[in-house]
Design a protein around this motif. Structure first.
Motif, PDB file in Angstrom:
ATOM      1  N   VAL A 118      -7.676 -29.149 -51.539  1.00  0.00           N
ATOM      2  CA  VAL A 118      -8.943 -28.953 -52.248  1.00  0.00           C
ATOM      3  C   VAL A 118     -10.028 -28.360 -51.350  1.00  0.00           C
ATOM      4  CG1 VAL A 118      -8.555 -30.698 -54.019  1.00  0.00           C
ATOM      5  CG2 VAL A 118      -9.688 -31.342 -51.901  1.00  0.00           C
ATOM      6  N   ASP A 121     -13.903 -28.447 -52.016  1.00  0.00           N
ATOM      7  CA  ASP A 121     -14.138 -28.855 -53.397  1.00  0.00           C
ATOM      8  C   ASP A 121     -14.161 -30.377 -53.491  1.00  0.00           C
ATOM      9  OD1 ASP A 121     -14.062 -26.179 -53.902  1.00  0.00           O
ATOM     10  OD2 ASP A 121     -12.129 -26.214 -54.931  1.00  0.00           O
ATOM     11  N   CYS A 134     -17.322 -27.048 -56.789  1.00  0.00           N
ATOM     12  CA  CYS A 134     -16.314 -26.149 -56.227  1.00  0.00           C
ATOM     13  C   CYS A 134     -16.910 -25.006 -55.422  1.00  0.00           C
ATOM     14  CB  CYS A 134     -15.455 -25.585 -57.352  1.00  0.00           C
ATOM     15  SG  CYS A 134     -14.499 -26.835 -58.201  1.00  0.00           S
ATOM     16  N   THR A 141      -9.982 -23.124 -57.072  1.00  0.00           N
ATOM     17  CA  THR A 141      -9.865 -24.572 -56.952  1.00  0.00           C
ATOM     18  C   THR A 141      -8.554 -25.114 -57.513  1.00  0.00           C
ATOM     19  OG1 THR A 141     -10.993 -26.684 -57.278  1.00  0.00           O
ATOM     20  CG2 THR A 141     -11.018 -25.137 -59.135  1.00  0.00           C
ATOM     21  N   LYS A 142      -8.115 -26.212 -56.942  1.00  0.00           N
ATOM     22  CA  LYS A 142      -6.943 -26.943 -57.449  1.00  0.00           C
ATOM     23  C   LYS A 142      -7.361 -27.950 -58.519  1.00  0.00           C
ATOM     24  CE  LYS A 142      -4.093 -25.423 -54.188  1.00  0.00           C
ATOM     25  NZ  LYS A 142      -3.160 -24.398 -54.446  1.00  0.00           N
ATOM     26  N   LEU A 143      -8.674 -28.155 -58.676  1.00  0.00           N
ATOM     27  CA  LEU A 143      -9.203 -29.153 -59.611  1.00  0.00           C
ATOM     28  C   LEU A 143      -9.254 -28.561 -61.024  1.00  0.00           C
ATOM     29  CD1 LEU A 143     -12.110 -30.504 -57.372  1.00  0.00           C
ATOM     30  CD2 LEU A 143      -9.795 -31.450 -57.641  1.00  0.00           C
TER      31      LEU A 143
END
Length: 173
Positions: A118, A121, A134, A141-143
């Protein structure tokens, strides 16, 4: 009668589940919702009704499936809940382009999940909300909704800061 902000997940995205807002408004009026309005093409609705949140979600989900054939997740919030979500945002808001709100279909009790890569983030899980910040940009982003849904066993849909504020403005006019 209460005003609700309704979020649909996964319509009009990358050519999938095309749902014209004019036709959606017409359907919602047929379903007996009052003062129906939509905002942009990504499934943001404001309406008035006497129904409960769970009943609203069921009626809209069933109506969309019946009329358009799409199985679309639906999330509802009252105006006070929406305001609380905005007020509780825990990260800096100097750059609204890196701020987002993830609305969940139910309360969760986890406060952290395992997420690799992340970088800078950040996220905060708070009951039926996840706040994300972010600096790497949303494109990197991985979110994501898919991550939160998989890890928390929920339905999630994200709105950026500007959309979140605009929906509140429309709901309180």
């Amino acid at each position: 009668m209460k005003t609700y902000i309704i979020l649909l997940r996964g319509i009009n995205v990358s050519g999938k589940n095309k749902l014209p807002m004019a036709e959606l408004c017409e359907l919602l009026k047929e379903l007996q919702f009052q003062n129906v309005q939509t905002y942009i093409q990504s499934g943001n609705i404001i309406l008035d009704t006497e129904e409960s949140k769970s009943e609203i979600c069921k009626i809209i989900k069933d109506g969309i499936f019946s009329k358009f054939g799409y199985d679309v997740p639906v999330i509802a919030r009252t105006v006070p809940e929406w305001k609380k979500a905005i007020v509780n945002y825990p990260f800096p808001i100097e750059n609204s382009k890196i701020v987002a709100f993830v609305f969940l279909n139910k309360k969760v009790y986890e406060t952290k999940i395992e997420v690799n890569g992340v970088n800078d983030d950040e996220y905060l899980i708070d009951n039926d909300m996840i706040y994300i910040y972010c600096p790497s940009t949303f494109a990197k982003t991985k979110l994501s909704n898919n991550l939160f849904e998989r890890k928390l066993n929920v339905t999630a849909t994200t709105r950026n800061y500007n959309t979140t504020l605009k929906l509140l403005e429309l709901a309180t006019k």
